[in-house]
Scaffold this motif. Structure first.
Motif, PDB file in Angstrom:
ATOM      1  N   ASP A  39      56.302 -17.007 -54.415  1.00  0.00           N
ATOM      2  CA  ASP A  39      56.965 -17.559 -55.589  1.00  0.00           C
ATOM      3  C   ASP A  39      58.331 -18.134 -55.231  1.00  0.00           C
ATOM      4  OD1 ASP A  39      54.776 -16.742 -56.980  1.00  0.00           O
ATOM      5  OD2 ASP A  39      55.726 -14.990 -57.891  1.00  0.00           O
ATOM      6  N   TYR A  86      59.121 -19.501 -52.364  1.00  0.00           N
ATOM      7  CA  TYR A  86      58.861 -20.794 -51.732  1.00  0.00           C
ATOM      8  C   TYR A  86      58.566 -21.874 -52.774  1.00  0.00           C
ATOM      9  CZ  TYR A  86      58.691 -19.296 -46.826  1.00  0.00           C
ATOM     10  OH  TYR A  86      59.024 -18.861 -45.578  1.00  0.00           O
ATOM     11  N   CYS A  87      57.760 -21.540 -53.780  1.00  0.00           N
ATOM     12  CA  CYS A  87      57.427 -22.523 -54.819  1.00  0.00           C
ATOM     13  C   CYS A  87      58.671 -22.956 -55.589  1.00  0.00           C
ATOM     14  CB  CYS A  87      56.394 -21.926 -55.773  1.00  0.00           C
ATOM     15  SG  CYS A  87      54.754 -21.704 -55.041  1.00  0.00           S
ATOM     16  N   TYR A 104      60.539 -25.449 -53.443  1.00  0.00           N
ATOM     17  CA  TYR A 104      59.954 -26.794 -53.503  1.00  0.00           C
ATOM     18  C   TYR A 104      60.324 -27.494 -54.812  1.00  0.00           C
ATOM     19  CZ  TYR A 104      57.049 -26.227 -49.330  1.00  0.00           C
ATOM     20  OH  TYR A 104      56.613 -26.068 -48.042  1.00  0.00           O
ATOM     21  N   PHE A 105      60.304 -26.754 -55.890  1.00  0.00           N
ATOM     22  CA  PHE A 105      60.615 -27.327 -57.198  1.00  0.00           C
ATOM     23  C   PHE A 105      62.049 -27.864 -57.243  1.00  0.00           C
ATOM     24  CE2 PHE A 105      61.640 -26.289 -61.834  1.00  0.00           C
ATOM     25  CZ  PHE A 105      61.167 -27.503 -62.287  1.00  0.00           C
ATOM     26  N   GLU A 119      53.442 -30.253 -53.127  1.00  0.00           N
ATOM     27  CA  GLU A 119      53.263 -29.041 -52.336  1.00  0.00           C
ATOM     28  C   GLU A 119      53.475 -27.794 -53.192  1.00  0.00           C
ATOM     29  OE1 GLU A 119      52.415 -26.596 -49.184  1.00  0.00           O
ATOM     30  OE2 GLU A 119      52.144 -28.766 -49.365  1.00  0.00           O
ATOM     31  N   GLY A 120      54.485 -27.838 -54.072  1.00  0.00           N
ATOM     32  CA  GLY A 120      54.700 -26.714 -54.970  1.00  0.00           C
ATOM     33  C   GLY A 120      53.529 -26.496 -55.917  1.00  0.00           C
ATOM     34  N   ARG A 128      50.637 -24.880 -54.005  1.00  0.00           N
ATOM     35  CA  ARG A 128      50.848 -23.448 -53.780  1.00  0.00           C
ATOM     36  C   ARG A 128      50.632 -22.642 -55.057  1.00  0.00           C
ATOM     37  NH1 ARG A 128      53.953 -21.298 -49.442  1.00  0.00           N
ATOM     38  NH2 ARG A 128      54.176 -22.756 -47.727  1.00  0.00           N
ATOM     39  N   MET A 138      56.434 -28.389 -62.749  1.00  0.00           N
ATOM     40  CA  MET A 138      56.411 -29.280 -61.585  1.00  0.00           C
ATOM     41  C   MET A 138      55.646 -30.560 -61.888  1.00  0.00           C
ATOM     42  SD  MET A 138      55.815 -26.734 -58.363  1.00  0.00           S
ATOM     43  CE  MET A 138      56.865 -25.315 -58.055  1.00  0.00           C
TER      44      MET A 138
END
Length: 785
Positions: A459, A461-462, A465-466, A489-490, A493, A527
């Protein structure tokens, strides 16, 4: 917030009730808290042992519509039956059967009647010869500790339910949740039997009551029964001075009260904090204050936000005086996060940045350096401050700092699989704590640790990305669509986290897994929303519409299931639909969306305390409406001047300089501009305001308007440079509409200068770009020309 950390349930809210006893200590992977030998003694017969037989009826108290009818019975009369040659034990039908495989216990889902186990005693024949020896007396079996058995059974039932909790959250209602609640009800029945039928040691009774109340609170709506159990438990702890268990119970009581009446919960916590301070149990003062802070922030009213900030200052002051630097760092970073979350003006961002400066001073401490979660959270809050300040250059640098902090997430040992982490506290803050589970626990080295819940590594990492996609969106067309790749990518995931049931290995309750799934879905569609806006900026309408349709389907599914959708997602998705309609030529539909809830200024005026997002969306909707109403032939053209005068001061005082620049742009294009001097001043102000924001789309519109307004039909080197700069900016934006517009301005300038061939080539390029526009937009452009 500080919370329980249960290895069996992974709810992060309640420790296993008898985790500090060796025979009940949970294993690392959430496995049952008892051994195979414990149950074998009660469900089978060992040779040369005297069994017991139970023939009583099942207890009627545990039969209900939601509970299974085969609870383990709790009347165990010890009727010894001695036979000379055959010893048998009969398992009653009301008891579940067990199987031991690879030294692990498995609970069969359906009751079974086990055959009587028959064991022959040693006969008088040996090696084919008859002897006249006296028959040996059978040895007495050690009495079964049914208290231990029931407690072990309860944890086995809870573990079996939580093991499949994540998978059941994504399945259809009524398919597997019935079996889940059967297991939960059976486990509760076992705990009830222990509390009602056995005389327990005070500490064990308090632990069982805490576990019983925790499961009731998490899995049922029977809060009255949970309050009753906790009330008896608190009185018991007071009599026997079991402070740590008492505080765990009061922590749970406060959360129960908050669900009924938040003000009652806050009043209760104030009284508890005074008592804890009187005993000088500072570690629990931290725990209760952090709980109060999290509950205040959950309500989010202005009064509650101020109360949370006051509590944070109290925690920071006490921890600073006592030298508890990790507690001080956590309190300071939560303070910065609160200011960013409740951002109303530039002063809030300044206060957040001051708090972040205090956190950075503490990061060199050896204890804080081990807390990787604090470093990641600090970098995330710091990036959010730059985004709120609308400083793209600073935000780009903060993105790199956040990504550097994220690199060590996978290798971080302090980051638990469920996202929880602990901060160290000096052991002298409370000397009576001896448990290794719960909110406050003792580590192996004797120090204390306060447990917090946050997000898992995936989470985090997501979220990275956001935020990276948002920070780089203004340069999406210049750096190879980097922002789009971040969002994609987000999303990938998040879809993996939602759909991959095999990866959901953490045992958790169905309510916890449902909340986690909803958070993943909400984040994924946020996202999608920002990805759609990024696609709109380069006029990729088909891809933007696809994302818009997915968001609309999610909103409809949530409405059908009577689940709320966040205000930001709901408001921005409507605004996205209006922007797409306006861009493809459906101006009347777009105007209708702009003028109605939730995008209109009227909806903002009706709100009691509108958020910054609400106000900004209302202003952007009004600005886009003016672009439609500025046409003198429009039926509602008479509303142009009133709307412009209404929003002018609101835009000029808005901290977002891009909104200010958009207002100057519309003012320069208004038909009512009195003089050319007024138009020139408006365009100059718009350029000066837009330049620091690095908004290429705004710069493209302003440069093309400047060339058309002041250099149209003028022959000279300056006019050609202005037209070429406008076209170059349009190509940088990859905007086919403004590429065609700038090509028309440049071709007219070249024709006036006698450069016919160059003008023809530029015009053909412009017509090719215009051919890619939506049909309705092409018709509107032909009409205007």
């Amino acid at each position: 917030m500080a919370s329980y950390n249960n290895n069996a349930s992974h709810r992060g809210e309640a420790a296993p009730p008898y985790a500090h006893h060796a025979q009940y200590r949970a294993r690392a992977a959430g496995s049952p808290q008892f051994s195979a030998s414990t149950v074998t003694a009660s469900s089978s017969v060992v040779p040369n042992q005297t069994p017991y037989q139970y023939n009583g009826p099942p207890d009627p108290r545990y039969t209900s519509n939601n509970a299974p009818h085969y609870y383990p019975s709790h009347n165990f009369p010890r009727q010894q039956q001695v036979q000379q040659k055959v010893h048998a034990v009969e398992i009653p039908q009301s008891s579940p059967s067990f199987s031991t495989t690879n030294q692990r216990i498995g609970v069969n889902r359906q009751p079974q009647l086990s055959q009587a186990a028959v064991v022959q005693t040693p006969s008088s024949e040996k090696h084919g010869q008859h002897t006249n020896h006296h028959q040996q007396r059978p040895q007495k079996q050690a009495p079964v500790d049914y208290q231990v058995l029931l407690l072990s059974l309860s944890e086995e039932y809870f573990s079996a339910a939580y093991k499949h909790g994540a998978g059941m959250a994504s399945s259809a209602p009524g398919t597997s949740d019935r079996e889940y609640y059967k297991l939960i009800a059976t486990g509760l029945g076992c705990l009830e039997a222990v509390l009602g039928r056995f005389k327990l040691l005070p500490e064990r009774e308090a632990i069982v009551r805490l576990r019983y109340a925790t499961v009731l609170f998490e899995e049922t709506e029977n809060t009255m029964l949970a309050e009753e159990a906790l009330g008896k438990g608190v009185a018991l702890c007071d009599r026997h001075r079991l402070f740590n268990l008492k505080y765990n119970m009061q922590h749970l009581l406060a959360r129960i009260f908050f669900g009924k009446n938040p003000r009652v919960a806050f009043k209760f916590l104030d009284g508890v904090i005074k008592d804890v301070q009187a005993y000088q149990h500072i570690a629990w003062v931290y725990a209760f204050r952090f709980l109060q802070i999290s509950l205040h922030l959950r309500l989010s009213t202005h009064q509650d936000v101020q109360s949370a900030l006051n509590q944070l200052k109290q925690v920071a002051m006490v921890s600073n005086d006592l030298g508890d630097k990790p507690v001080l760092a956590v309190a300071t970073i939560i303070e910065a996060m609160t200011y960013v979350r409740e951002w109303t003006d530039e002063e809030s961002i300044e206060q957040a940045q001051m708090a972040l400066a205090g956190v950075r001073k503490l990061q060199f401490d050896s204890e804080i350096a081990k807390l990787h979660q604090l470093h990641v959270l600090t970098s995330i809050v710091d990036l959010c401050c730059s985004l709120h300040c609308f400083d793209p250059a600073q935000a780009s640098a903060k993105v790199q700092a956040m990504q550097a902090a994220m690199k060590n997430v996978d290798s971080s040992r302090s980051w638990a699989a469920d996202g929880s982490f602990v901060i160290p506290i000096k052991s002298e803050r409370i000397s009576s704590c001896n448990t290794q589970q719960g909110i406050l626990r003792k580590e192996h080295d004797g120090s204390l640790a306060l447990t917090f819940n946050w997000m898992s590594k995936d989470d985090a990492y997501c979220l990275g990305y956001f935020l990276s996609g948002i920070a780089t969106a203004h340069r999406n067309t210049q750096d190879g669509h980097k922002s789009e790749r971040m969002f994609e990518e987000g999303i990938k995931r998040m879809k993996f986290a939602i759909d991959d049931k095999a990866k959901a290995a953490l045992p958790m309750s169905i309510s916890c897994s449902t909340l986690k799934r909803r958070w993943h879905e909400e984040m994924m569609h946020n996202m999608r929303l920002h990805l759609a806006f990024t696609l709109c900026a380069r006029r990729s309408w088909s891809a933007a519409m696809t994302e818009k349709d997915l968001i609309q389907a999610y909103r409809e599914s949530m409405a059908a299931s009577l689940q709320p959708v966040s205000e930001s997602l709901q408001r921005l998705s409507v605004y996205l639909e209006a922007v797409i309609c306006q861009s493809v030529g459906q101006v009347e539909q777009a105007l209708s969306l702009y003028e109605n809830d939730p995008c209109s200024l009227e909806s903002c005026d009706k709100a009691h305390r509108p958020s910054r997002l609400h106000r900004d969306v209302a202003l952007l909707s009004s600005l886009n409406s003016l672009l439609i109403l500025c046409n003198p032939a429009h039926p509602k053209h008479d509303q142009f001047a009133p709307i412009l005068s209404r929003i002018e001061q609101l835009c000029l005082h808005n901290p977002n300089r891009q909104i200010q620049s958009a207002l100057y742009l519309i003012t320069a294009t208004t038909p009512a501009s009195p003089t050319i001097v007024h138009t020139k001043q408006a365009l100059q102000s718009a350029l000066q305001t837009a330049k620091p924001t690095d908004n290429n789309q705004l710069m493209c519109m302003l440069l093309n308007l400047l060339s058309w307004r002041f250099f149209r039909g003028v022959v000279g080197e300056q006019s050609e440079k202005s037209a070429m700069t406008s076209q170059s900016q349009a190509q940088k934006c990859m905007d086919s509409l403004w590429i065609s517009v700038s090509a028309g301005v440049l071709s007219d300038t070249l024709e006036a200068a006698g450069k016919t061939e160059e003008a023809k080539q530029v015009r053909e390029n412009g017509e090719a770009a215009a051919a890619t526009l939506p049909e309705a937009l092409q018709v509107a452009m032909d009409t205007e020309s």
